[in-house]
Write an enzyme that holds these catalytic residues in place. Structure first.
Site, PDB file in Angstrom:
ATOM      1  N   LYS A 199      84.378  90.470  -9.975  1.00 24.51           N
ATOM      2  CA  LYS A 199      83.979  91.872  -9.866  1.00 24.51           C
ATOM      3  C   LYS A 199      83.963  92.456 -11.272  1.00 24.51           C
ATOM      4  O   LYS A 199      85.000  92.535 -11.936  1.00 24.51           O
ATOM      5  CB  LYS A 199      84.933  92.653  -8.974  1.00 24.51           C
ATOM      6  CG  LYS A 199      84.521  94.110  -8.788  1.00 24.51           C
ATOM      7  CD  LYS A 199      85.478  94.840  -7.863  1.00 24.51           C
ATOM      8  CE  LYS A 199      85.071  96.288  -7.677  1.00 24.51           C
ATOM      9  NZ  LYS A 199      86.024  97.014  -6.800  1.00 24.51           N
ATOM     10  N   LYS A 251      80.240  90.555  -7.530  1.00 29.01           N
ATOM     11  CA  LYS A 251      79.845  91.964  -7.442  1.00 29.01           C
ATOM     12  C   LYS A 251      79.738  92.526  -8.846  1.00 29.01           C
ATOM     13  O   LYS A 251      80.680  92.360  -9.626  1.00 29.01           O
ATOM     14  CB  LYS A 251      80.898  92.734  -6.633  1.00 29.01           C
ATOM     15  CG  LYS A 251      80.611  94.215  -6.467  1.00 29.01           C
ATOM     16  CD  LYS A 251      81.717  94.897  -5.676  1.00 29.01           C
ATOM     17  CE  LYS A 251      81.410  96.373  -5.491  1.00 29.01           C
ATOM     18  NZ  LYS A 251      82.477  97.074  -4.750  1.00 29.01           N
TER      19      LYS A 251
END
Length: 326
Positions: A199, A251
């Protein structure tokens, strides 16, 4: 001119829709799509998210209806985010058994059962008055190990509510192992973990912060990954797998397709990618101005993420895409 021309003509396999469909290397299916949904405490009507046209903060009743619609569309799952009325320094509502996210999990599971995989965001940023993903130390930094204690309790209350997969998104070191132990010790061995493995500290999250009512001042660069780095994603992957992750995620998706590919090539478990709020908002804004073909752009972006190696895609267009794929 190639020495092989005119015998080798790649255009032969592009000449008709039927031919292109026959030889397509990458296919999308609604069952691979996960729809993120927001539920807000204390509202009687859905609240539109201004920076994400078509996305709302649901009431508990409209969330149930959205879950049924998703099941009928054949989607793979839902990722639920709670928006509480009260925030504090330690994110108390995140571990309240009757907090908005836990209520939403119970509502959706009772509505659709096992026809969808119900996932929950396991992070403190929606619940803290400072907007960070963890508990703050005296110097204002995020205290990794104190935060893990809060995550363990969040995992227990979300599992008690009936969630199928928890999604730890805070990027704390050791979070998967701590959550796995907490779940197992509480008798929730069957609850899985979708790890936010890679992320990044991305500018693409802006609209999401409106969607969850984030109070963040500053940034999360001290715990989310540097967009300049790729190699450390594989280190995070190895650690999450060793600690017990059942699935892993990258992400954002579209600006990190190289990371999706690297993680997919190395991962022994299913790989997801999150097509985040900024990616969604840019396409919707361009489409609203008549600059692009919205439906083609949606399908092209999703196909690119799938082609890069993601086996599941979290996307706010999950219902739109499912309708297009029929």
């Amino acid at each position: 001119m190639s020495a092989e021309f005119p015998y080798v003509r790649p255009r032969r396999l592009r000449r008709s829709p039927a031919m292109r469909r026959l030889v397509a290397e990458t296919r999308l299916h609604p069952a691979e799509l996960i729809l993120p949904l927001f539920v807000r405490e204390g509202v009687s009507e859905p609240v539109p998210v201004s920076s994400m046209p078509g996305v709302v903060q649901h009431t508990r009743d409209t969330l149930r209806k959205a879950a049924v619609e998703a099941a009928e569309a054949g989607l793979g799952g839902l990722m639920l985010f709670g928006v509480p009325e009260v925030q504090d320094a330690v994110g108390s509502e995140g571990t309240n058994p009757d907090g908005i996210l836990q209520q939403a999990i119970r509502d959706v599971v009772s509505e659709v059962g096992d026809s969808l995989v119900i996932m929950s965001d396991l992070c403190l940023d929606e619940y803290t008055d400072h907007g960070h993903c963890g508990v703050l130390a005296a110097d204002g930094s995020v205290d990794n190990d104190a935060t893990l204690e809060r995550y363990a309790e969040m995992a227990r209350v979300q599992a008690d509510a009936g969630v199928h997969l928890v999604g730890p998104s805070g990027m704390m070191d050791g979070q998967i192992g701590v959550i796995r132990r907490a779940l197992d010790e509480a008798g929730h061995q069957d609850v899985g973990i979708l790890a936010y493995t890679a992320k990044y500290a991305s500018a693409f999250y802006g609209p999401f912060r409106e969607a969850v009512g984030s109070s963040l001042k500053g940034d999360r660069k001290s715990y989310q990954q540097d967009p300049a780095n790729a190699r450390e994603s594989l280190r995070e992957l190895a650690q999450d797998i060793a600690e017990g992750a059942d699935m892993v995620m990258v992400k954002p998706a579209m600006a990190y397709l190289d990371i999706v590919r690297q993680v997919a090539d190395a991962s022994p478990v299913p790989v997801s990618a999150y097509q985040v709020s900024g990616e969604y908002a840019m396409v919707e804004a361009a489409a609203a101005n008549g600059w692009i073909d919205r439906e083609r752009m949606i399908m092209e972006t999703l196909t690119s993420i799938r082609r890069a190696g993601a086996e599941q895609i979290l996307t706010y267009w999950a219902l739109d895409a499912a309708a297009m794929l029929k």
